[in-house]
Design a protein around this motif. Structure first.
Motif, PDB file in Angstrom:
ATOM      1  N   PHE A 102      18.121 -12.406  11.553  1.00 47.60           N
ATOM      2  CA  PHE A 102      17.625 -11.238  12.267  1.00 47.60           C
ATOM      3  C   PHE A 102      16.322 -10.831  11.596  1.00 47.60           C
ATOM      4  N   GLY A 103      15.307 -10.463  12.375  1.00 46.75           N
ATOM      5  CA  GLY A 103      14.042 -10.049  11.787  1.00 46.75           C
ATOM      6  C   GLY A 103      13.392  -8.915  12.536  1.00 46.75           C
ATOM      7  N   PHE A 104      12.578  -8.145  11.826  1.00 40.42           N
ATOM      8  CA  PHE A 104      11.808  -7.062  12.444  1.00 40.42           C
ATOM      9  C   PHE A 104      10.438  -6.997  11.795  1.00 40.42           C
ATOM     10  N   ALA A 105       9.492  -6.413  12.518  1.00 44.85           N
ATOM     11  CA  ALA A 105       8.137  -6.240  12.005  1.00 44.85           C
ATOM     12  C   ALA A 105       7.601  -4.891  12.448  1.00 44.85           C
ATOM     13  N   ASN A 106       7.045  -4.161  11.509  1.00 45.90           N
ATOM     14  CA  ASN A 106       6.326  -2.920  11.792  1.00 45.90           C
ATOM     15  C   ASN A 106       4.869  -3.183  11.436  1.00 45.90           C
ATOM     16  N   ILE A 107       4.007  -3.177  12.452  1.00 44.07           N
ATOM     17  CA  ILE A 107       2.586  -3.448  12.240  1.00 44.07           C
ATOM     18  C   ILE A 107       1.809  -2.310  12.889  1.00 44.07           C
ATOM     19  N   GLN A 138       0.831  -1.202   0.000  1.00 45.41           N
ATOM     20  CA  GLN A 138       0.000   0.000   0.000  1.00 45.41           C
ATOM     21  C   GLN A 138       0.868   1.256   0.000  1.00 45.41           C
ATOM     22  N   GLU A 139       0.299   2.362  -0.463  1.00 47.65           N
ATOM     23  CA  GLU A 139       1.020   3.631  -0.472  1.00 47.65           C
ATOM     24  C   GLU A 139       1.391   4.045   0.956  1.00 47.65           C
ATOM     25  N   PHE A 140       0.477   3.832   1.892  1.00 44.92           N
ATOM     26  CA  PHE A 140       0.739   4.064   3.312  1.00 44.92           C
ATOM     27  C   PHE A 140       0.666   2.711   3.994  1.00 44.92           C
ATOM     28  N   PRO A 141       1.797   2.015   4.089  1.00 43.91           N
ATOM     29  CA  PRO A 141       1.782   0.621   4.540  1.00 43.91           C
ATOM     30  C   PRO A 141       1.185   0.428   5.930  1.00 43.91           C
ATOM     31  N   GLY A 142       0.379  -0.618   6.044  1.00 39.07           N
ATOM     32  CA  GLY A 142      -0.163  -1.029   7.335  1.00 39.07           C
ATOM     33  C   GLY A 142       0.792  -1.952   8.057  1.00 39.07           C
ATOM     34  N   HIS A 143       1.667  -2.596   7.278  1.00 35.26           N
ATOM     35  CA  HIS A 143       2.691  -3.446   7.886  1.00 35.26           C
ATOM     36  C   HIS A 143       3.841  -3.660   6.904  1.00 35.26           C
ATOM     37  N   SER A 144       4.992  -3.962   7.488  1.00 31.02           N
ATOM     38  CA  SER A 144       6.160  -4.378   6.718  1.00 31.02           C
ATOM     39  C   SER A 144       7.013  -5.246   7.628  1.00 31.02           C
ATOM     40  N   LEU A 145       7.691  -6.216   7.026  1.00 32.70           N
ATOM     41  CA  LEU A 145       8.579  -7.103   7.758  1.00 32.70           C
ATOM     42  C   LEU A 145       9.858  -7.264   6.956  1.00 32.70           C
TER      43      LEU A 145
END
Length: 149
Positions: free
Chosen positions: A92-97, A50-57
């Motif tokens: 290594f991992g990260f999540a932005n939700i 999405q243009e304004f992401p709801g999540h990214s990992l």
């Protein structure tokens, strides 16, 4: 479940259960640590597109160099990573939700499983517990079919 190329479906388990889906791609590289040792790096990028992401990992798999490709199999999350300048052996991992606020989650345990890898496609699964100092922990699991970036 058969996924289209460049897609993923992940289940989020925690205080609330829901699914994440979107586009995924991967990159590979050979990097040299500050101590001169070479590592094979695989980077997975997941986004809802999405243009304004709801999540990214994002996930970084790093192994001492033996081949340009990371091998099939189960790759465990690395508990203590001191920095990317020295690279490491593990994941290594990260999540932005956005549903959980602005603070990112970081992978604490679990693994990325690679079932199939070739020059343009990487198929596998994610089963990772993420922690965030503000919101506790969440578990994310599911499958992906990544395309080379």
């Amino acid at each position: 479940m058969v996924l289209a190329g460049g897609s993923y479906v992940l289940n989020v388990v925690g205080e609330s259960a829901f699914q994440l889906h979107g586009i995924i791609n991967f990159e590979t590289a050979i990097k040299r640590s500050s101590k001169g040792k070479e590592y094979t790096i695989l980077k997975l990028n997941l986004s809802d597109g999405q243009e304004f992401p709801g999540h990214s990992l994002g996930f970084f798999l790093s192994k001492p160099y033996q081949s340009l490709k990371i091998a099939d199999g189960r790759h465990k999350i690395s508990g203590n990573i001191e920095g990317f300048l020295n690279y490491f052996d593990g994941v290594f991992g990260f999540a932005n939700i956005n549903q959980f606020g602005e603070s990112p989650f970081f992978a604490k345990n679990g693994a990325i499983t690679i079932d199939k890898v070739d020059d343009n496609i990487l198929q596998g699964g994610i089963n990772v517990v993420f922690e965030n100092p503000n919101k506790g922990s969440i578990e994310i699991n599911g499958n992906f079919n990544a395309l080379k970036k």
